[in-house]
Design an enzyme around this catalytic site. Structure first.
Site, PDB file in Angstrom:
ATOM      1  N   GLY A  20     -24.922  30.038 -43.968  1.00  0.00           N
ATOM      2  CA  GLY A  20     -23.681  30.086 -44.490  1.00  0.00           C
ATOM      3  C   GLY A  20     -23.467  29.314 -45.621  1.00  0.00           C
ATOM      4  N   SER A  21     -22.426  29.642 -46.633  1.00  0.00           N
ATOM      5  CA  SER A  21     -21.945  28.702 -47.639  1.00  0.00           C
ATOM      6  C   SER A  21     -20.613  28.477 -47.733  1.00  0.00           C
ATOM      7  CB  SER A  21     -22.433  29.882 -48.863  1.00  0.00           C
ATOM      8  OG  SER A  21     -23.610  29.924 -48.929  1.00  0.00           O
ATOM      9  N   ASP A 133      -9.288  19.812 -40.866  1.00  0.00           N
ATOM     10  CA  ASP A 133      -9.623  21.147 -41.360  1.00  0.00           C
ATOM     11  C   ASP A 133     -10.109  22.019 -40.226  1.00  0.00           C
ATOM     12  OD1 ASP A 133     -10.062  23.373 -42.990  1.00  0.00           O
ATOM     13  OD2 ASP A 133     -11.889  22.729 -43.541  1.00  0.00           O
TER      14      ASP A 133
END
Ligand SMILES: Nc1ncnc2c1ncn2[C@@H]1O[C@H](COP(=O)(O)OP(=O)(O)OP(=O)(O)O)[C@@H](O)[C@H]1O
Length: 540
Positions: A20-21, A133
């Site tokens: 993932g990025s 977050d």
């Protein structure tokens, strides 16, 4: 294989697939060249615009050992790269849900997510860390055999909310600040009002995430995608801020609306009651006849009943002026309602006098329609054989009507029917909060059972909190106290010898609900009302 852009090796780690990025870097499956250990390697350039790795690494030591907290195996820099080697985990909830292709997630899975994520936050907060977050992409499942455990990742926005020097909670501030978090789930306070994030905001993000999963198409402000301009962001914030919890949770089990309201009521430095909400979601599963374990089993083993939220209100064009007109008309109609001749339980001459005055002015009441239906008809619609248009009474109206009908219940069988209808209205409604109209029904019941012949001082079971007559400050009572009291009330109702005794129990019931957090009519509260109705019937 590692992307061309990245070197094949960083430190002792040989890079494999890209997992993932994010904004500032990428995550690769990586293998230790010496031990063969496989990890997730989170790498960022040292000169990244937002070097979250160098920030994130400080939180791992505080979080090690907690269930659902990834282990940090190694970290450091290598050439122009900064890396963190953490437990290799499974897919995120976001990708699991997207891959399922479903419009909504099943209730059991959502409750499990709720229970687990609240538990993770309880742990993080106990270690002095805010996540800041919370989103579906930052909740991932483990790899087998830990694939039913949800892990929290991405502490790039986290913060210690206990000052290490003073050991005190970070201070609040009135100064509006840029928001930290994500567009979809960051709390209204932090996102739209620029408040300082605290524990309550982590929890509110969980509430929004759960509601999102149960809503076809997701939360309304997520439907246009990521805002690309300031104007689009402003629109999104306005929508997020202005959507009321009851509209957001329309058609969902009441627990979700209550959870959201609870989070929004928390004070800045207040410690949330995590176990209460874990228990609430567990109780909801039990109530729905589902297994109550919090393990997240994906895909859900059996076809699960899907909670269908009715279409969002805003999608139905309604002329507000028209609705207001209809409601005003209804209020007037109710004021003139025909009360009819009634038997009395005692000497109620004063009541009877008032009824006579009202009757003299009242038009004939429409008949032949179900109690919970308001008939709106034109002259033409009154023509024989033509079905009238019908609108379902909103909860407040229905309860107001019920409170007005209580004095007409002149024997115990009729009173029992009123209590049953009260239960039905409360159960049919999406919100289980006892509103002032609900308290008015209790007050009317009390009066009717205590002594219908006199105008007793209104009971006002819904007096505001913290204004106890004796001057003693009364805060909300803990849940277990409420449960115990409701059980006692239920037992006493079943054994009550007179209407007067039942009236006293109704008064106590009102007080218990009024002093409970959220003023919720729980299963135990319904148990009391059931017992009340049953006892009225048997007292005859
Ligand atoms: N430990 C892990 N094991 C497996 N996959 C992971 C792991 N950590 C992260 N991922 C995958 O990589 C994605 C990005 O991870 P993460 O959110 O930590 O990176 P980030 O650069 O901080 O991203 P963002 O900018 O979106 O916050 C995650 O959504 C997840 O799919």
């Amino acid at each position: 294989m590692a992307h061309n852009y990245y070197p094949p090796q960083i430190g002792n780690w040989w890079l494999g697939d890209n997992l993932g990025s994010g904004f500032s870097g990428s995550i690769f499956r990586a293998t230790n060249l010496h031990t063969g250990q496989v990890v997730a390697l989170k790498i960022q350039r040292l000169n990244a615009e937002c070097p979250t790795n160098s920030y994130e690494r400080h939180f791992y030591p505080a979080l090690q050992g907690g269930l659902g907290m990834p282990t940090l195996w190694a970290d450091g820099t290598y050439g122009k790269w900064d890396y963190l080697a953490i437990d290799l985990l499974g897919p995120s909830l976001d990708s699991l849900f997207r891959r399922s292709g479903k419009a909504v997630m099943d209730l059991r899975s959502v409750c499990c997510i709720g229970m687990q994520v609240i538990n993770r936050l309880e742990f993080m907060h106990s270690r002095g860390v805010l996540h800041r977050d919370i989103q579906l992409g930052n909740c991932v499942v483990g790899l087998p055999p830990n694939d039913k455990i949800i892990y929290m990742i991405d502490f790039g926005f986290s913060k210690f909310y206990i000052d290490p020097a003073t050991k005190r909670h970070i201070p609040d501030s009135k100064v509006k600040r840029d928001f930290i978090g994500n567009y979809w789930f960051t709390s209204v306070g932090v996102h739209c009002r620029g408040r300082v994030p605290s524990r309550r905001d982590d929890l509110e993000a969980v509430a929004l995430m759960l509601i999102h999963l149960l809503t076809p198409g997701g939360l309304s402000w997520t439907r246009n995608g990521v805002p690309r301009t300031d104007a689009a962001h402003d629109r999104l914030m306005r929508e997020k801020r202005d959507t009321r919890p009851e509209d957001l949770c329309c058609g969902l089990p009441a627990e979700f609306e209550e959870f959201l309201r609870y989070c929004r009521r928390l004070k800045f430095a207040e410690c949330p009651d995590y176990s209460r909400w874990i228990e609430e979601f567990k109780a909801l599963l039990e109530y729905k006849g589902q297994p109550t374990s919090s393990l997240f089993i994906w895909p859900p083993p059996d076809p699960q009943p899907i909670v269908q939220a009715p279409p969002a209100r805003r999608s139905q064009p309604v002329d507000p002026a028209k609705v207001e007109g209809i409601l005003n008309g209804l209020v007037n109609d109710m004021a003139n309602v025909h009360l009819g001749e009634r038997q009395v339980l005692g000497d109620r001459s004063e009541v009877a006098n008032r009824v006579r005055v009202t009757n003299a002015n009242a038009p004939a009441a429409p008949t032949g329609y179900a109690d919970d239906v308001i008939v709106i008809s034109s002259d033409d619609e009154n023509a024989p054989g033509k079905a009238p248009a019908a609108v379902r009474l909103p909860k407040a109206m229905h309860l107001a009507k019920l409170a007005q009908a209580v004095p007409d219940a002149t024997d115990n069988v009729a009173l029992a029917r009123v209590v049953l209808e009260f239960i039905q209205v409360l159960q049919e409604n999406r919100s289980r909060t006892l509103t002032k109209e609900g308290f008015a029904v209790l007050d009317a019941l009390y009066k009717q059972m205590a002594d219908p012949s006199v105008y007793v001082q209104p009971l006002r079971t819904s007096r505001p909190r913290n204004s106890a007559a004796d001057g003693v400050e009364e805060g909300p009572e803990p849940r277990h106290v409420k449960t115990n009291k409701l059980w006692t009330l239920r037992r006493n109702a079943a054994a009550a010898k007179s209407n007067k005794a039942l009236a006293q129990l109704v008064a106590e019931f009102g007080t218990v609900i009024n002093r409970s957090s959220g003023r919720t009519v729980t299963k135990d509260a319904f148990g009391f009302l059931d017992a009340l109705s049953g006892r009225l019937r048997s007292l005859g």
